[in-house]
Write a protein that holds these residues in place. Structure first.
Motif, PDB file in Angstrom:
ATOM      1  N   MET A   1       0.861  -1.190   0.000  1.00  0.00           N
ATOM      2  CA  MET A   1       0.000   0.000   0.000  1.00  0.00           C
ATOM      3  C   MET A   1       0.887   1.225   0.000  1.00  0.00           C
ATOM      4  O   MET A   1       2.062   1.161   0.337  1.00  0.00           O
ATOM      5  CB  MET A   1      -0.920   0.008   1.224  1.00  0.00           C
ATOM      6  N   ARG A   2       0.296   2.374  -0.349  1.00  0.00           N
ATOM      7  CA  ARG A   2       0.988   3.659  -0.225  1.00  0.00           C
ATOM      8  C   ARG A   2       0.007   4.701   0.260  1.00  0.00           C
ATOM      9  O   ARG A   2      -1.207   4.599   0.029  1.00  0.00           O
ATOM     10  CB  ARG A   2       1.647   4.068  -1.523  1.00  0.00           C
ATOM     11  N   TRP A   3       0.517   5.701   0.918  1.00  0.00           N
ATOM     12  CA  TRP A   3      -0.299   6.746   1.541  1.00  0.00           C
ATOM     13  C   TRP A   3      -0.616   7.816   0.514  1.00  0.00           C
ATOM     14  O   TRP A   3       0.290   8.462  -0.014  1.00  0.00           O
ATOM     15  CB  TRP A   3       0.490   7.318   2.699  1.00  0.00           C
ATOM     16  N   VAL A   4      -1.885   8.020   0.203  1.00  0.00           N
ATOM     17  CA  VAL A   4      -2.280   9.046  -0.755  1.00  0.00           C
ATOM     18  C   VAL A   4      -3.239  10.077  -0.148  1.00  0.00           C
ATOM     19  O   VAL A   4      -3.307  11.194  -0.609  1.00  0.00           O
ATOM     20  CB  VAL A   4      -2.919   8.426  -2.028  1.00  0.00           C
ATOM     21  N   SER A   5      -3.976   9.702   0.874  1.00  0.00           N
ATOM     22  CA  SER A   5      -4.938  10.603   1.489  1.00  0.00           C
ATOM     23  C   SER A   5      -4.270  11.383   2.597  1.00  0.00           C
ATOM     24  O   SER A   5      -4.441  11.124   3.778  1.00  0.00           O
ATOM     25  CB  SER A   5      -6.142   9.819   2.032  1.00  0.00           C
ATOM     26  N   ARG A   6      -3.501  12.392   2.212  1.00  0.00           N
ATOM     27  CA  ARG A   6      -2.694  13.136   3.172  1.00  0.00           C
ATOM     28  C   ARG A   6      -3.525  14.044   4.100  1.00  0.00           C
ATOM     29  O   ARG A   6      -3.032  14.512   5.097  1.00  0.00           O
ATOM     30  CB  ARG A   6      -1.642  13.949   2.449  1.00  0.00           C
ATOM     31  N   ASP A   7      -4.782  14.261   3.723  1.00  0.00           N
ATOM     32  CA  ASP A   7      -5.649  15.080   4.567  1.00  0.00           C
ATOM     33  C   ASP A   7      -6.228  14.280   5.721  1.00  0.00           C
ATOM     34  O   ASP A   7      -6.980  14.805   6.528  1.00  0.00           O
ATOM     35  CB  ASP A   7      -6.796  15.670   3.742  1.00  0.00           C
ATOM     36  N   SER A   8      -5.882  12.997   5.816  1.00  0.00           N
ATOM     37  CA  SER A   8      -6.455  12.151   6.856  1.00  0.00           C
ATOM     38  C   SER A   8      -5.821  12.381   8.230  1.00  0.00           C
ATOM     39  O   SER A   8      -6.346  11.884   9.229  1.00  0.00           O
ATOM     40  CB  SER A   8      -6.314  10.674   6.477  1.00  0.00           C
TER      41      SER A   8
END
Length: 144
Positions: free
Chosen positions: A136-143
């Motif tokens: 997986m990779r982190w894309v939802s940085r607003d979380s």
């Protein structure tokens, strides 16, 4: 007779930010160059190992490992200029990166392959992650 008889020299060399941008742009990778040459060069300098390939004094490719040096390693940014691909340069770089990982007895060596390039890595003993344990990779940085 081929004009492409210059020997390829491999060495531990961290490209300048400008050299890295030239490689990234040749690969068509998007978004990376927005960081600018200074930040990109700083990122490269924090790598555990960088192997670069030269023909005469011209940088034609590079690859790097980010690692803790003991347990985990991640191979990233294996880039060869388009005119120099399919000539064994990627093999030369990856072999050197993996040799260092093997010498350090690093347990887990991972990478992300570009589209349609997984066959290249399989020749070196890599396998695709199973569906039961996908990466997986982190894309939802607003979380956060």
């Amino acid at each position: 007779m081929s004009k492409d008889l210059q020997p390829v020299i491999y060495r531990e060399y961290i490209p300048t930010g400008e050299e890295f941008i030239r490689l990234v742009e040749s690969a068509g990778w998007q978004g990376i160059t927005k960081k600018g040459s200074g930040q990109l060069e700083a990122a490269l300098r924090q790598s555990w190992l960088v192997v670069s390939a030269f023909k005469e004094d011209r940088l034609v490719g590079m690859g790097r490992v980010i690692s803790d040096g003991i347990f985990q390693a991640f191979i990233c940014d294996l880039i060869i200029l388009p005119d120099d691909q399919s000539k064994g340069i990627g093999t030369g770089i990856l072999s050197r990166l993996l040799k260092k990982c093997k010498e350090q007895d690093i347990l887990m060596v991972q990478l992300f392959a570009a589209a349609h390039k997984s066959g290249f890595y399989k020749k070196f003993g890599f396998e695709e992650r199973p569906e039961a344990a996908p990466g997986m990779r982190w894309v939802s940085r607003d979380s956060v």
